[in-house]
Design an enzyme around this catalytic site. Structure first.
Site, PDB file in Angstrom:
ATOM      1  CG  ASP A  71      -6.198   3.806  -6.643  1.00 37.17           C
ATOM      2  OD1 ASP A  71      -7.180   3.536  -7.370  1.00 37.17           O
ATOM      3  OD2 ASP A  71      -5.628   2.952  -5.946  1.00 37.17           O
ATOM      4  CG  ASP A  73      -5.940   2.064 -11.122  1.00 38.89           C
ATOM      5  OD1 ASP A  73      -4.861   2.319 -10.572  1.00 38.89           O
ATOM      6  OD2 ASP A  73      -6.926   1.609 -10.514  1.00 38.89           O
ATOM      7  CG  ASP A 153     -11.919  -7.388 -10.570  1.00 38.29           C
ATOM      8  OD1 ASP A 153     -12.352  -6.480 -11.311  1.00 38.29           O
ATOM      9  OD2 ASP A 153     -11.372  -7.166  -9.473  1.00 38.29           O
TER      10      ASP A 153
HETATM   11  P1  ATP Z   1     -10.005   0.540  -5.385  1.00 36.71           P
HETATM   12  O1  ATP Z   1     -11.097   1.530  -5.213  1.00 36.71           O
HETATM   13  O2  ATP Z   1      -9.790  -0.317  -4.197  1.00 36.71           O
HETATM   14  O3  ATP Z   1      -8.727   1.099  -5.966  1.00 36.71           O
HETATM   15  P2  ATP Z   1     -10.103  -0.817  -7.908  1.00 36.71           P
HETATM   16  O4  ATP Z   1     -11.228  -1.560  -8.585  1.00 36.71           O
HETATM   17  O5  ATP Z   1      -9.578   0.383  -8.614  1.00 36.71           O
HETATM   18  O6  ATP Z   1     -10.611  -0.476  -6.469  1.00 36.71           O
HETATM   19  P3  ATP Z   1      -7.422  -1.777  -8.093  1.00 36.71           P
HETATM   20  O7  ATP Z   1      -6.745  -2.817  -7.279  1.00 36.71           O
HETATM   21  O8  ATP Z   1      -6.928  -0.390  -8.061  1.00 36.71           O
HETATM   22  O9  ATP Z   1      -8.954  -1.831  -7.654  1.00 36.71           O
HETATM   23  O10 ATP Z   1      -7.446  -2.338  -9.591  1.00 36.71           O
HETATM   24  C1  ATP Z   1      -7.802  -1.530 -10.705  1.00 36.71           C
HETATM   25  C2  ATP Z   1      -8.587  -2.358 -11.698  1.00 36.71           C
HETATM   26  O11 ATP Z   1      -7.784  -3.444 -12.158  1.00 36.71           O
HETATM   27  C3  ATP Z   1      -9.853  -3.025 -11.163  1.00 36.71           C
HETATM   28  O12 ATP Z   1     -10.958  -2.155 -11.174  1.00 36.71           O
HETATM   29  C4  ATP Z   1     -10.028  -4.181 -12.104  1.00 36.71           C
HETATM   30  O13 ATP Z   1     -10.586  -3.765 -13.328  1.00 36.71           O
HETATM   31  C5  ATP Z   1      -8.587  -4.614 -12.371  1.00 36.71           C
HETATM   32  N1  ATP Z   1      -8.135  -5.647 -11.415  1.00 36.71           N
HETATM   33  C6  ATP Z   1      -7.469  -5.462 -10.255  1.00 36.71           C
HETATM   34  N2  ATP Z   1      -7.186  -6.626  -9.663  1.00 36.71           N
HETATM   35  C7  ATP Z   1      -7.685  -7.587 -10.462  1.00 36.71           C
HETATM   36  C8  ATP Z   1      -7.704  -9.011 -10.405  1.00 36.71           C
HETATM   37  N3  ATP Z   1      -7.152  -9.676  -9.387  1.00 36.71           N
HETATM   38  N4  ATP Z   1      -8.295  -9.675 -11.445  1.00 36.71           N
HETATM   39  C9  ATP Z   1      -8.837  -9.017 -12.485  1.00 36.71           C
HETATM   40  N5  ATP Z   1      -8.857  -7.677 -12.577  1.00 36.71           N
HETATM   41  C10 ATP Z   1      -8.292  -6.962 -11.593  1.00 36.71           C
HETATM   42 MG    MG Z   2      -7.915   1.536  -8.055  1.00 36.38          MG
END
Ligand code: ATP
Ligand code: MG
Length: 450
Positions: A71, A73, A153
């Site tokens: 996705d 963001d 994170d």
């Molecule tokens: P995915 O491929 O699963 O979407 P993602 O890294 O994009 O992985 P998301 O849950 O979409 O994960 O979150 C987007 C971003 O928000 C992460 O890459 C990270 O930078 C931040 N993030 C998400 N959850 C947390 C958390 N619990 N603590 C700190 N930062 C977070």
């Molecule tokens: Mg994501």
């Protein structure tokens, strides 16, 4: 490509602690065309209105590694209210961590306002709140992009991308970590896990998905904080468990969860059963997760009901034995055990009823599938959980719980014409014990709740 860029930074002795590394066009694998049109429009619109806006997180990380993002963001300095005003089809969601969902055609883009650290106790409880153990209960203090990067994170998740000039901003020195295939938490690992214990699950999920290792301190701190995961609301853990297991890497994730003692927090009764009988139960769960991964990788649907039925089967078997010892009938023992297992599990991971009900039907079918005489086999085939129950039976056979005759019988029966089916049914000898009248349950039968 990544190695070359990282060497370039090292050779030129660029300071990694002050400000971001900037990767310009040609120094990374991204291009505006690789960003979804919806996400691009959101960034452009925010920028036109004078806000800062970047693609951020997993989409930039995945594109850096030439993988397909799940996705897109967006991070911005506009507040959730300002974002909402700018996009007609948008809504603010979440209380603990407010974000805006902006709808662009079929896409939903998550727009997050830059966050800051907060230690000031005078801040309003709606905006910032911590539990006694340091967990962030509200995380809505807004800040600058630098602060936002330090609140993310892992280093690999703190890349910001501007499609307008095709530049990537590496705020946490994530590039060398990606190159070395390392997951490194930003800041002090214990503090960051205390703030949000779900980060431990995220570390494991990314490790399994990307085939990365946890950097030493990031890994070691988990042994001090894994129990904090039990304080996360069960509804949030349900969402996280689905992300962990329905992604094509469930088996690898399961092994890592066990390695870091996290599995026992998510599925305590299953972990107990696995510890008691590591042979069969482990084979069974591994087989279930291998099948789940195969299905997902070949584009097939996976129902959480089946997955939970499999993950909780070892726990169910243990409880069932307790009740059978008390001389209850098989079906009554199973129903009581199912109620007990589901109720206890939901205290940790809140599985919605729309999944616990079919999960229990799949279990009950395991007692009914051997009974095929008369019209029973025909009636069972009409049952809306028949297919799931049959698949579950094959799984038990594959894992060596029972002989494979029954599964084979059903495999042939389903494809046979009516004449052959009748022949098969006629050939079945109702086992003597099954013909006996069922023993009256020792207690009055009560409805079993989830
Ligand atoms: P995915 O491929 O699963 O979407 P993602 O890294 O994009 O992985 P998301 O849950 O979409 O994960 O979150 C987007 C971003 O928000 C992460 O890459 C990270 O930078 C931040 N993030 C998400 N959850 C947390 C958390 N619990 N603590 C700190 N930062 C977070
Ligand atoms: Mg994501």
């Amino acid at each position: 490509m990544l190695k070359k860029i990282s060497k370039f930074f090292r050779r030129n002795n660029l300071d990694t602690t002050k400000g971001p590394h900037i990767l310009r066009s040609g120094q990374h694998a991204l291009s505006p065309q690789k960003i979804s049109s919806g996400a691009r429009k959101v960034v452009e619109q925010l920028s036109r209105d004078g806000y800062q806006a970047y693609l951020v997180g997993g989409c930039v990380r995945d594109l850096m590694m030439e993988l397909k993002p799940k996705d897109f963001d967006v991070a911005t300095d506009a507040t959730p209210e300002q974002v909402k005003q700018l996009f007609k089809r948008s809504r603010i969601i979440g209380r603990r961590f407010q974000i805006v969902h902006v709808r662009m055609g079929p896409e939903i883009i998550e727009v997050t306002t830059f966050r800051a650290h907060h230690t000031d106790k005078k801040i309003h409880r709606d905006k910032a709140q911590r539990s006694a153990k340091g967990m962030l209960l509200r995380d809505n203090i807004f800040g600058s992009i630098d602060e936002d990067a330090s609140r993310r994170d892992f280093t690999m998740n703190a890349f910001y991308y501007r499609p307008q000039d095709n530049s990537v901003y590496d705020y946490a020195n994530g590039l060398p970590d990606i190159e070395q295939r390392l997951i490194r938490i930003i800041g002090n690992p214990t503090d960051r896990y205390r703030e949000d214990p779900v980060r431990m699950l995220r570390a494991v999920r990314f490790a399994a998905k990307l085939g990365f290792k946890l950097e030493e301190n990031t890994a070691n701190a988990i042994s001090k904080t894994y129990q904090l995961l039990a304080d996360i609301p069960p509804a949030r853990l349900f969402d996280e468990v689905l992300k962990l297991l329905i992604n094509g890497h469930a088996l690898a994730t399961f092994h890592l969860l066990r390695q870091y003692q996290l599995f026992g927090i998510l599925f305590p009764a299953t972990e107990d059963a696995l510890a008691k009988d590591p042979g069969y139960y482990l084979r069974f769960v591994e087989q279930a997760l291998t099948n789940t991964d195969k299905r997902i990788r070949s584009g097939k649907h996976v129902t959480p009901a089946f997955l939970f039925a499999a993950l909780l089967w070892p726990a169910l078997k243990e409880w069932e034995q307790q009740y059978t010892k008390q001389d209850d009938s098989p079906i009554y023992s199973l129903q009581k055990a199912a109620g007990e297992v589901a109720t206890r599990q939901c205290q940790r991971v809140a599985i919605p009823r729309r999944f616990t009900l079919p999960m229990r039907e799949i279990w009950e079918l395991q007692l009914r599938l051997p009974r095929r005489a008369g019209s029973q086999a025909f009636r069972l085939m009409e049952n809306k959980r028949f297919r799931a129950g049959y698949d579950f039976l094959l799984l038990r056979e594959d894992a060596g719980e029972i002989e494979s005759e029954l599964g084979q019988w059903w495999t042939i029966f389903q494809d046979a014409d009516e004449g052959k089916q009748q022949e098969m049914v006629n050939a079945i000898q109702q086992p003597k014990s099954k013909r006996r009248r069922r023993k009256k349950p020792s207690q009055p039968k009560k409805p079993v709740h989830d």
